[in-house]
Scaffold this motif. Structure first.
Motif: not given
Length: 510
Positions: A420-444
């Protein structure tokens, strides 16, 4: 043993329910309803003596086949001819099966469904087109005239458009960066667009003349015969060709072939033919390099695929299929796997309009043999999975949070072993001016174990961070972007992966 019986029973009940569901007929519209013609305008004048209606100002005409917008039009009720006119400010717009064409004048017969749009231009799927006149006609007439080769997937109510002297491109600039120039283009709305033997230009420079028909499918699958240039640190420089060939009623073929400078070559060949609507038979064989075992061999596969109402059913038999896994970040492995047979059912995505969340289900039964260094026993495997994805319905300004989850249940040899395999992920993307960021947490989370090496999952806990920023070079319609993605393994407390990307986007060429 009881668990095995329950899971198999559930799968059988689900499968039978689907068959019953799809056996329910859908009531068609009445012929009278389909033949209705609606004409609206600022002013419509009808001459009873001649049976001709004249429409002026914001003309809108529609029936089951098309939508028409024009500054002025006339309709002859006796001949069923519609003639639409442009003026100095607005052109005639014709929309059929989701495709949009624009021109100076349209002459169209609602009974024969034949028509001509003069000085036409428009957008077909992803392509911008411009040329001379467009002729539209029913598919049976296009077949009789030799414009197309008909296959079982084409229905009698489909329309075909033949365009002569046309230029096509995905670039919407007045002077596109690249374009296809052809003497003839055939369009089957909702299915595909066929550009006959086009000349391919980069700017004003003629690159080459395409030796086959360039096919643009409605489902956006790659369908062109095109050269390949690539580099791989294991295989060296690669040069080859890939794409698809359409044989009409005889089916379709796709090919991929690359020669690598480290004295090896790879190929992928596939032939498929639609037997009846939605049901396709296929046979393919891939000659791929396995860098783990340092060998290369042919890997055949054949089977059936069926699509209906968003549901997909796939039955296949494969030999030596090369399966690549990455159960933990940075740990890639490859396996040779036999499947005789494998049956897969995939549901459509179910979307919640209020939250935008998407959910789908997958069921798989297969009999497999894993063969890496030695042949291992054949093992039955049942699998059920549910997948969820969406974004949070919150207003966090520049921050856009999202989430995903999945659950997979595997049963081996009648319940002797389960996983049995359970995956969960939560993340957020955002921009500061022309610079973009994406942070994601993953747990299995993994409970149990597999009888195979290629689907033996492991517990994971990772953080992924991506940063992208533009480089200050190039023209205003050019964009250089540098991105870096790092993966931190929270179980080992180590940086597991780093990826670097440099992207050049010249408006319509990346």
């Amino acid at each position: 043993m009881d668990r095995c019986i329950n899971i198999k029973s559930l799968f059988c009940v689900l499968f039978i329910a689907l068959l019953v569901f799809f056996a329910i007929p859908v009531m068609p519209c009445s012929a009278e309803e389909e033949d209705k013609i609606f004409l609206d305008a600022d002013e419509v004048r009808y001459e009873d003596s001649t049976g001709v209606a004249h429409a002026e100002g914001n003309v809108r005409a529609r029936n089951k086949d098309m939508r028409l917008y024009a500054p002025a039009a006339k309709y002859d009720s006796e001949s069923a001819n519609v003639t639409a006119y442009s003026d100095a400010r607005n052109d005639v717009v014709l929309i059929s099966n989701g495709q949009k064409l624009v021109g100076k004048q349209l002459d169209y017969n609602l009974v024969t469904r034949h028509g001509v749009l003069t000085d036409a231009h428009g957008k077909m799927d992803a392509m911008y087109m411009q040329g001379r006149d467009v002729k539209v006609m029913p598919i049976e007439d296009a077949e009789r005239l030799g414009i197309i080769k008909r296959s079982k997937k084409h229905t009698d109510d489909q329309m075909v458009a033949e365009w002569l002297g046309v230029t096509s491109t995905t670039c919407d600039f007045p002077n596109p960066h690249y374009k296809f120039v052809s003497k003839q283009v055939v369009m089957i709305p909702g299915k595909k667009t066929i550009i006959k033997n086009p000349k391919i230009y980069i700017g004003k420079f003629l690159l080459f003349t395409y030796p086959f028909d360039y096919i643009i499918r409605h489902d956006k699958r790659a369908s062109k015969i095109a050269p390949i240039m690539a580099y791989d640190s294991e295989k060296g420089g690669g040069f080859g060709i890939s794409g698809e060939l359409d044989f009409g009623e005889w089916g379709e073929a796709s090919l991929y072939g690359v020669y690598w400078t480290n004295s090896l070559w790879e190929a992928k060949l596939r032939y498929q033919k639609e037997i009846t609507e939605g049901l396709t038979a296929f046979i393919e064989s891939d000659r791929l390099y396995d860098k783990d075992d340092d060998d290369i061999m042919w890997r055949p596969k054949y089977g059936l695929h069926y699509d209906r109402s968003g549901w997909a059913y796939n039955l296949q038999v494969s030999e030596r299929e090369l399966i690549q896994t990455e159960m933990t970040p940075g740990q890639e492995r490859r396996f040779n796997v036999w499947s005789k047979p494998e049956f897969r059912v995939t549901s459509p995505w179910y979307t919640d309009p209020a939250t935008g969340a998407k959910l789908r289900f997958i069921g798989v039964y297969g009999r497999y043999q894993e063969n890496t260094t030695t042949a291992r026993p054949w093992i039955d495997r049942w699998a059920l999975a549910a997948q969820l994805s969406g974004s949070f319905n919150v207003n966090w300004g520049i921050f856009k949070p999202y989430y995903g989850a999945s659950y997979m249940y595997f049963d081996y040899d009648g319940g002797e072993q389960t996983q049995k395999v359970t995956d969960a992920t939560v993340g957020v993307s955002w921009n500061i001016g022309d610079i973009s960021f994406n942070t994601r947490y993953f747990r299995r989370w993994v409970e149990g174990n597999s009888k195979f090496s290629w689907d033996r999952y492991a517990n994971n806990e990772n953080i992924y961070q991506t940063i992208s920023f533009p480089l200050p070079i190039g023209a205003s319609w050019e964009k250089w972007t540098f991105s870096v993605t790092g993966t931190y393994n929270m179980i080992t407390d180590k940086l597991a992966q780093m990826y670097y990307y440099l992207t050049y986007n010249k408006h319509c060429i990346t």
